[in-house]
Each structure stands twice: as C-alpha cells, then as structure tokens.
Design an enzyme around this catalytic site. Structure first.
Site, PDB file in Angstrom:
ATOM      1  N   ASN A   9      -2.672   5.129  -9.258  1.00 55.30           N
ATOM      2  CA  ASN A   9      -2.986   6.403  -8.604  1.00 55.30           C
ATOM      3  C   ASN A   9      -1.917   7.416  -9.010  1.00 55.30           C
ATOM      4  O   ASN A   9      -0.800   7.370  -8.506  1.00 55.30           O
ATOM      5  CB  ASN A   9      -2.999   6.204  -7.078  1.00 55.30           C
ATOM      6  CG  ASN A   9      -3.175   7.511  -6.330  1.00 55.30           C
ATOM      7  OD1 ASN A   9      -3.549   8.522  -6.917  1.00 55.30           O
ATOM      8  ND2 ASN A   9      -2.925   7.480  -5.027  1.00 55.30           N
ATOM      9  N   LYS A  11      -1.852  10.530  -8.408  1.00 56.72           N
ATOM     10  CA  LYS A  11      -1.713  11.641  -7.448  1.00 56.72           C
ATOM     11  C   LYS A  11      -1.695  12.975  -8.209  1.00 56.72           C
ATOM     12  O   LYS A  11      -2.311  13.081  -9.261  1.00 56.72           O
ATOM     13  CB  LYS A  11      -0.465  11.455  -6.577  1.00 56.72           C
ATOM     14  CG  LYS A  11      -0.384  10.045  -6.012  1.00 56.72           C
ATOM     15  CD  LYS A  11       0.604   9.908  -4.903  1.00 56.72           C
ATOM     16  CE  LYS A  11       0.718   8.441  -4.532  1.00 56.72           C
ATOM     17  NZ  LYS A  11       1.434   8.229  -3.275  1.00 56.72           N
ATOM     18  N   HIS A  98      -7.507   7.459   0.946  1.00 53.15           N
ATOM     19  CA  HIS A  98      -6.048   7.329   0.795  1.00 53.15           C
ATOM     20  C   HIS A  98      -5.369   7.998   1.994  1.00 53.15           C
ATOM     21  O   HIS A  98      -5.828   9.031   2.488  1.00 53.15           O
ATOM     22  CB  HIS A  98      -5.595   7.980  -0.515  1.00 53.15           C
ATOM     23  CG  HIS A  98      -4.187   7.638  -0.868  1.00 53.15           C
ATOM     24  ND1 HIS A  98      -3.113   8.261  -0.273  1.00 53.15           N
ATOM     25  CD2 HIS A  98      -3.663   6.710  -1.718  1.00 53.15           C
ATOM     26  CE1 HIS A  98      -1.992   7.741  -0.758  1.00 53.15           C
ATOM     27  NE2 HIS A  98      -2.299   6.798  -1.629  1.00 53.15           N
ATOM     28  N   GLU A 100      -2.921   9.860   2.202  1.00 55.94           N
ATOM     29  CA  GLU A 100      -2.559  11.273   1.999  1.00 55.94           C
ATOM     30  C   GLU A 100      -3.765  12.180   2.220  1.00 55.94           C
ATOM     31  O   GLU A 100      -3.633  13.305   2.707  1.00 55.94           O
ATOM     32  CB  GLU A 100      -1.961  11.457   0.592  1.00 55.94           C
ATOM     33  CG  GLU A 100      -0.577  10.822   0.506  1.00 55.94           C
ATOM     34  CD  GLU A 100      -0.176  10.343  -0.876  1.00 55.94           C
ATOM     35  OE1 GLU A 100      -0.811  10.738  -1.877  1.00 55.94           O
ATOM     36  OE2 GLU A 100       0.784   9.544  -0.957  1.00 55.94           O
ATOM     37  N   GLU A 170      -2.890  -0.488   2.296  1.00 51.50           N
ATOM     38  CA  GLU A 170      -1.682   0.264   1.971  1.00 51.50           C
ATOM     39  C   GLU A 170      -0.957   0.641   3.262  1.00 51.50           C
ATOM     40  O   GLU A 170      -1.273   1.671   3.878  1.00 51.50           O
ATOM     41  CB  GLU A 170      -2.053   1.549   1.223  1.00 51.50           C
ATOM     42  CG  GLU A 170      -2.755   1.306  -0.103  1.00 51.50           C
ATOM     43  CD  GLU A 170      -2.522   2.475  -1.042  1.00 51.50           C
ATOM     44  OE1 GLU A 170      -1.957   2.248  -2.116  1.00 51.50           O
ATOM     45  OE2 GLU A 170      -2.865   3.605  -0.697  1.00 51.50           O
ATOM     46  N   GLY A 176       5.390   5.153  -1.323  1.00 52.87           N
ATOM     47  CA  GLY A 176       6.360   6.105  -1.859  1.00 52.87           C
ATOM     48  C   GLY A 176       7.740   6.022  -1.237  1.00 52.87           C
ATOM     49  O   GLY A 176       8.573   6.905  -1.448  1.00 52.87           O
ATOM     50  N   SER A 216       4.798   0.919  -2.739  1.00 55.47           N
ATOM     51  CA  SER A 216       6.055   0.569  -3.415  1.00 55.47           C
ATOM     52  C   SER A 216       5.962  -0.733  -4.205  1.00 55.47           C
ATOM     53  O   SER A 216       6.954  -1.458  -4.350  1.00 55.47           O
ATOM     54  CB  SER A 216       7.214   0.522  -2.413  1.00 55.47           C
ATOM     55  OG  SER A 216       7.414   1.807  -1.848  1.00 55.47           O
TER      56      SER A 216
HETATM   57  C1  PEP Z   1      -0.215   5.005  -3.310  1.00 57.17           C
HETATM   58  O1  PEP Z   1       0.004   6.183  -3.082  1.00 57.17           O
HETATM   59  O2  PEP Z   1      -1.378   4.573  -3.309  1.00 57.17           O
HETATM   60  C2  PEP Z   1       0.925   4.134  -3.564  1.00 57.17           C
HETATM   61  C3  PEP Z   1       0.739   2.846  -3.476  1.00 57.17           C
HETATM   62  O3  PEP Z   1       2.118   4.750  -3.891  1.00 57.17           O
HETATM   63  P1  PEP Z   1       3.508   4.032  -4.282  1.00 57.17           P
HETATM   64  O4  PEP Z   1       3.176   2.889  -5.201  1.00 57.17           O
HETATM   65  O5  PEP Z   1       4.283   5.105  -4.973  1.00 57.17           O
HETATM   66  O6  PEP Z   1       4.118   3.567  -3.013  1.00 57.17           O
END
Ligand code: PEP
Length: 253
Positions: A9, A11, A98, A100, A170, A176, A216
């Site tokens: 992803n 973003k 997601h 966000e 998630e 993040g 992460s």
């Molecule tokens: C995400 O935004 O779906 C995600 C998993 O981000 P990160 O790997 O940066 O934590």
C-alpha cells in the site's frame, strides 16, 4: 482459494517518475529471480499511477490494486473513481476500509459494504481491512471491534461472493508506528477471524479465506509473522516503498 499474498500500500507517496522507477525496479528484481509460484505480489499505487502500473505488471509477475474506490456506480460524483473504471484498466484488487479511510474520510461500515459490493460486481477482489485502536485492545474489546467491522462490512455477502474477498487484519496501533504486533497477537486475531467466518459460512470457506497481517511488517519481521498458521501474508505500507525490502518480504514465506 487460500493464497500467500504480499500487498504493498503506497498510500499518497511518489511523483509519477518515481512511481514508474519503483515499479520497474520491483519488476526487474522478480523477473531476474522469480517469486515462488504460489506467492502473489500485489502493488497498490495511487489512482494516477494505476494505468502505468498495470502496463508494467502485464509484462511481469505481479498484480495491481487500487487503494480506494467510489461508493457510487457512475454519474455526477465529481472527483470520484468507480469500480467500473478500475476494471477497465485491468486493476484486479482494491483495498477497502483502510483505517486511514475510516478515520480521515469518515467511511462507515455501511459505506464500506457498498464499496465491497461494487468492487465484486466489477470483478475486483476487495482487500478488506479491519483492526482496533490501542485503547480498544487495552480495554480488551479488540475482538468485538474486529467482529463488528467484519459483520457489517462483509457478512451480507453470499458464500460465492465472500470467496473472492481477502481480509487484512491491521491493528491501528501498529500502522506506521514501528510497533509490530507480536506473532502470537497476530495469530490469535487471525484465528478469531477465521472462526467468525467458519460460524457464518462453514469450515471450508473459512479455510479457503486469505487473511493478511498489516502494521509495521518489514523485511526483518515478516518471516516469523508469516510462519503463523493463520497468517497468509501481509499488507505492507512503508516497507513497500523500497523495492528490495518489498521483494524480500514476498520471499519470507
Ligand atoms: C498500512 O498502512 O496498511 C500499513 C500496514 O502500513 P505500515 O506497514 O507502514 O505500518
């Protein structure tokens, strides 16, 4: 069918030239040394780069997904991108729900259910995200949070429709932040999600469902996460912006 998937992803990152360079680098690495046949790599760049990405993907061994889709089918919805449009440029997947999008764009479970329907109607496989905030985990209501998200977002689907959905767990506190869920925490929630699917759709469909971990996940921790019995791969944010790291994650099964 239950698959091993690593999805990136991106973003809202990269200019066009940088995006083209990154996708080409990923293609070059996996063309030179292909991934195992049972591993599926998906890249989800911003809308603007999707057509360029599907062109490059058509000559390589990865797939392209969008990060979002409109809740409307077509018409006077200025600025929106429909599932039909995605389908018309060979986009195969779409991230839906997601955290966000839920947080910054106020996407409700009801809106997400509509997006899921439109994606499936246009032959796009949703990657449906769910996960709790830290305070919910601390209050020990994280299972309830995830159950509600899945029930409201997905459980209106017929078994035939549900078969084409990928789920990404998630935990929001891990996205993040550099704070990854422990393998045991990921496994516990993935097993719980599979149990919910079993209750609703039966054991066969539960076993067939692909459930990804996101938050992460990187080239250092992917192997131990992916070795958990109910973790079928990852949805990767930050680490998907580095070609070598992303490919290494895809080789971590
Ligand atoms: C995400 O935004 O779906 C995600 C998993 O981000 P990160 O790997 O940066 O934590």
């Amino acid at each position: 069918m239950r698959r091993k998937i690593v999805a990136g992803n991106w973003k809202m990152n990269k200019r066009f030239d940088e995006a083209e360079e990154l996708i080409s680098e990923i293609a070059d690495i996996i063309d030179a040394q292909p991934l195992d046949e049972d591993i599926e790599m998906i890249i989800c760049p911003p809308f603007l780069f999707l057509e360029m990405a599907t062109d490059i993907a058509s000559e390589s061994e990865f797939h392209i997904g969008a990060q979002n889709v409109s809740e409307y089918d077509a018409g006077a919805y200025t600025g929106e991108v429909s599932a039909q449009m995605l389908n018309s440029i060979e986009v195969e997947y779409c991230i839906i729900g997601h955290s966000e999008r839920r947080k910054y764009f106020a996407e409700t479970d009801e809106v997400l259910a509509t997006k899921i329907n439109l994606a499936l109607a246009n032959e796009i496989e949703p990657i449906f995200c769910c996960g709790e905030v830290l305070s919910e985990r601390e209050a020990k209501i994280h299972f309830d949070t995830v159950r509600t998200q899945i029930e409201k977002g997905l459980f209106h689907l017929s078994p035939e429709q549900f078969y084409n959905v990928v789920i990404a767990y998630e935990p929001i506190w891990a996205i993040g932040t550099g704070v990854v869920a422990s393998p045991a925490q990921a496994q516990e929630m993935h097993a719980y999600i599979r149990g919910l699917i079993k209750e609703k759709y039966g054991a066969e469909l539960a076993e067939d469902t692909t459930i990804l971990y996101g938050g992460s996940c990187n080239a250092d921790n992917a192997t131990v996460l992916f070795s958990q019995p109910d973790v079928d791969g990852g949805l990767i944010g930050g680490a998907s912006l580095k070609a070598k790291d992303f490919v290494q994650i895809a080789r971590s099964f």
